[in-house]
Design a protein around this motif. Structure first.
Motif, PDB file in Angstrom:
ATOM      1  N   UNK A  74    -117.441  91.706  72.919  1.00  0.00           N
ATOM      2  CA  UNK A  74    -116.215  91.542  73.511  1.00  0.00           C
ATOM      3  C   UNK A  74    -115.040  92.101  73.003  1.00  0.00           C
ATOM      4  N   UNK A  75    -115.078  92.675  71.607  1.00  0.00           N
ATOM      5  CA  UNK A  75    -114.046  93.365  71.072  1.00  0.00           C
ATOM      6  C   UNK A  75    -114.731  94.337  69.946  1.00  0.00           C
ATOM      7  N   UNK A  76    -113.954  95.320  69.555  1.00  0.00           N
ATOM      8  CA  UNK A  76    -114.273  96.075  68.560  1.00  0.00           C
ATOM      9  C   UNK A  76    -112.923  96.527  67.629  1.00  0.00           C
ATOM     10  N   UNK A  77    -113.239  96.808  66.260  1.00  0.00           N
ATOM     11  CA  UNK A  77    -112.308  96.880  65.409  1.00  0.00           C
ATOM     12  C   UNK A  77    -112.362  98.413  64.987  1.00  0.00           C
ATOM     13  N   UNK A  78    -111.206  99.115  65.197  1.00  0.00           N
ATOM     14  CA  UNK A  78    -110.941 100.683  65.142  1.00  0.00           C
ATOM     15  C   UNK A  78    -110.139 100.914  63.709  1.00  0.00           C
TER      16      UNK A  78
ATOM     17  N   UNK B 161    -109.638  96.236  69.800  1.00  0.00           N
ATOM     18  CA  UNK B 161    -109.834  96.467  71.386  1.00  0.00           C
ATOM     19  C   UNK B 161    -110.716  95.550  72.092  1.00  0.00           C
ATOM     20  N   UNK B 162    -110.430  95.447  73.257  1.00  0.00           N
ATOM     21  CA  UNK B 162    -111.109  94.435  74.183  1.00  0.00           C
ATOM     22  C   UNK B 162    -112.140  95.439  74.953  1.00  0.00           C
ATOM     23  N   UNK B 163    -113.153  95.320  74.813  1.00  0.00           N
ATOM     24  CA  UNK B 163    -114.627  96.078  75.178  1.00  0.00           C
ATOM     25  C   UNK B 163    -114.343  96.320  76.606  1.00  0.00           C
ATOM     26  N   UNK B 164    -114.274  95.123  77.560  1.00  0.00           N
ATOM     27  CA  UNK B 164    -114.670  95.037  79.088  1.00  0.00           C
ATOM     28  C   UNK B 164    -113.284  95.660  79.504  1.00  0.00           C
TER      29      UNK B 164
ATOM     30  N   UNK C 262    -107.669  88.182  63.226  1.00  0.00           N
ATOM     31  CA  UNK C 262    -107.060  89.646  63.233  1.00  0.00           C
ATOM     32  C   UNK C 262    -105.780  89.322  62.210  1.00  0.00           C
ATOM     33  N   UNK C 263    -105.931  88.758  61.009  1.00  0.00           N
ATOM     34  CA  UNK C 263    -105.058  88.547  60.242  1.00  0.00           C
ATOM     35  C   UNK C 263    -105.122  89.413  59.001  1.00  0.00           C
TER      36      UNK C 263
ATOM     37  N   UNK D 183    -105.640  95.216  71.986  1.00  0.00           N
ATOM     38  CA  UNK D 183    -105.150  94.042  72.222  1.00  0.00           C
ATOM     39  C   UNK D 183    -104.695  93.495  70.790  1.00  0.00           C
ATOM     40  N   UNK D 184    -104.714  94.353  69.421  1.00  0.00           N
ATOM     41  CA  UNK D 184    -104.187  94.027  68.465  1.00  0.00           C
ATOM     42  C   UNK D 184    -104.121  95.202  67.600  1.00  0.00           C
TER      43      UNK D 184
END
Length: 400
Positions: free
Chosen positions: A216-220, A231-234, A281-282, A239-240
């Protein structure tokens, strides 16, 4: 586990007294058993406890279910090749950023058997989601060169602007181009590469990523501004965003732990990996590994992670069970180990030597250098292919 979609069997009550009692009970409930006016019950009902089925996130719609929820890499066991790649010849594809070519190595002989001309400044060789195509990311040529891994032949380049790196959403619906200099994440059709959505970002140098267990999300990682994106995949939406707590940070490769709880981000200026809770995501903590930390690769048994330290010619080993470093291998004579992957049988770790125009083959168990193979100038994101797994998430080979 009970099927919560199944309709429960209802038994008809016997006529007579039970029917009367049931009618009386229904009347009492309707009137309010507390004896007060209205229909409000005497005690607020306890909130329903979620069933085991509800507690499990179903994940991104269309994503193949995990083989083992406790191990994201369970499908990557030695030589467990998918039917569509089983007959591909075993090769190592090396993009040479300074030579505009791809060197093809036969891993049995440790020899370059072919050199394929491609576009300007090829950065990574990326397996497609369906694992049938290898895409060469020609960053400054603004195109992708497809290679058929069955024949080793290159096809007609596809125009794609600023393709520094390439990923695929877990459902196979989109390719995600890391347009580093354009400051964009570009969602494209995974086959034609036609643009579906362009997402501008406020960080500089988007380059590497990995996906959450549920997809549902990935981190870049953002190399040039020392930041991370969530990032919200769908929704295809950032989102952060957070700044890494190190002056001059330059994050590189991103990899999630087998149990899906911990994220690791290599940082070539902080000389270590950031350890991150991706869900929350802290603020991450830094685990020092070596100078110029760059690439992250999981062993075939999901027990260790190989960490390339480009600035000192070494590879650190992290134990996933303890989260601690357990060994460090040094390449004899030095080198600049960068990006790569593990052989299909799990016995050899392949890494490009970015500043030495060579490729390293290392024993994945002992760290012994098996070969140093001369290639073109500036070898970067090499792909070992084929590899085990059911589908590719991109980069030089993230398979699940």
């Amino acid at each position: 586990m009970a099927d919560r979609n199944r309709t429960p069997v209802r038994r008809s009550p016997r006529p007579g007294r039970r029917t009367a009692l049931l009618a009386l009970a229904c009347a009492l409930v309707a009137a309010g058993c507390s004896g007060g006016s209205g229909t409000k019950p005497a005690h607020s009902p306890r909130p329903a406890q979620p069933s085991a089925a509800k507690a499990v996130d179903p994940g991104l719609p269309g994503m193949p279910p995990l083989v083992d929820k406790s191990d994201l890499y369970a499908a990557d066991r030695p030589n467990r090749l998918a039917p569509q790649v089983r007959d591909f010849p075993s090769r190592v594809y090396v993009p040479n950023t300074g030579s505009d070519s791809v060197s093809v190595i036969d891993p049995k002989t440790y020899k370059v058997i072919e050199t394929i001309p491609v576009g300007v400044q090829p950065q990574h060789v990326v397996p497609s989601w369906d694992m049938k195509t290898l895409w060469v990311n020609n960053n400054r040529g603004h195109d992708l060169t497809p290679i058929d891994p069955a024949t080793g032949k290159a096809g007609k380049p596809v125009k794609v602007h600023d393709p520094y790196n390439l990923y695929f959403t877990p459902d196979g619906k989109y390719a995600v181009v890391m347009a580093s200099m354009d400051r964009q994440l570009v969602f494209r059709d995974p086959h034609t590469m036609e643009v579906r959505k362009t997402v501008p970002v406020s960080c500089a140098g988007v380059n590497h990523a990995d996906f959450s267990p549920d997809g549902r999300y990935f981190i870049v990682s953002c190399e040039f501004s020392g930041e991370l994106l969530k990032v919200d995949t769908a929704k295809m939406k950032v989102i952060g965003q957070e700044k890494l707590p190190f002056e001059g940070a330059m994050p590189q490769d991103v990899k999630i732990s087998p149990d899906g709880r911990t994220w690791y981000v290599a940082d070539m200026m902080a000389d270590g990996v950031w350890v991150l809770d991706g869900d929350r995501f802290t603020k991450p903590r830094l685990l020092p590994t070596g100078k110029g930390t760059h690439g992250l690769y999981v062993s075939r048994d999901s027990k260790k992670m190989y960490i390339s330290n480009r600035g000192e010619g070494s590879i650190s080993l992290l134990d996933f069970a303890t989260g601690e470093l357990v060994d460090k291998w040094h390449i004899p004579g030095g080198g600049s180990p960068d990006m790569g992957g593990v052989s299909a049988d799990g016995k050899v770790l392949w890494l490009s030597g970015r500043y030495n125009s060579e490729v390293y083959a290392l024993d994945a168990r002992t760290g012994k250098t098996l070969a140093k193979i001369p290639v073109g100038q500036g070898p970067h994101g090499l792909a070992v292919y084929p590899q085990p797994g059911r589908y590719s998430l991109g980069h030089t080979g993230i398979f699940r």
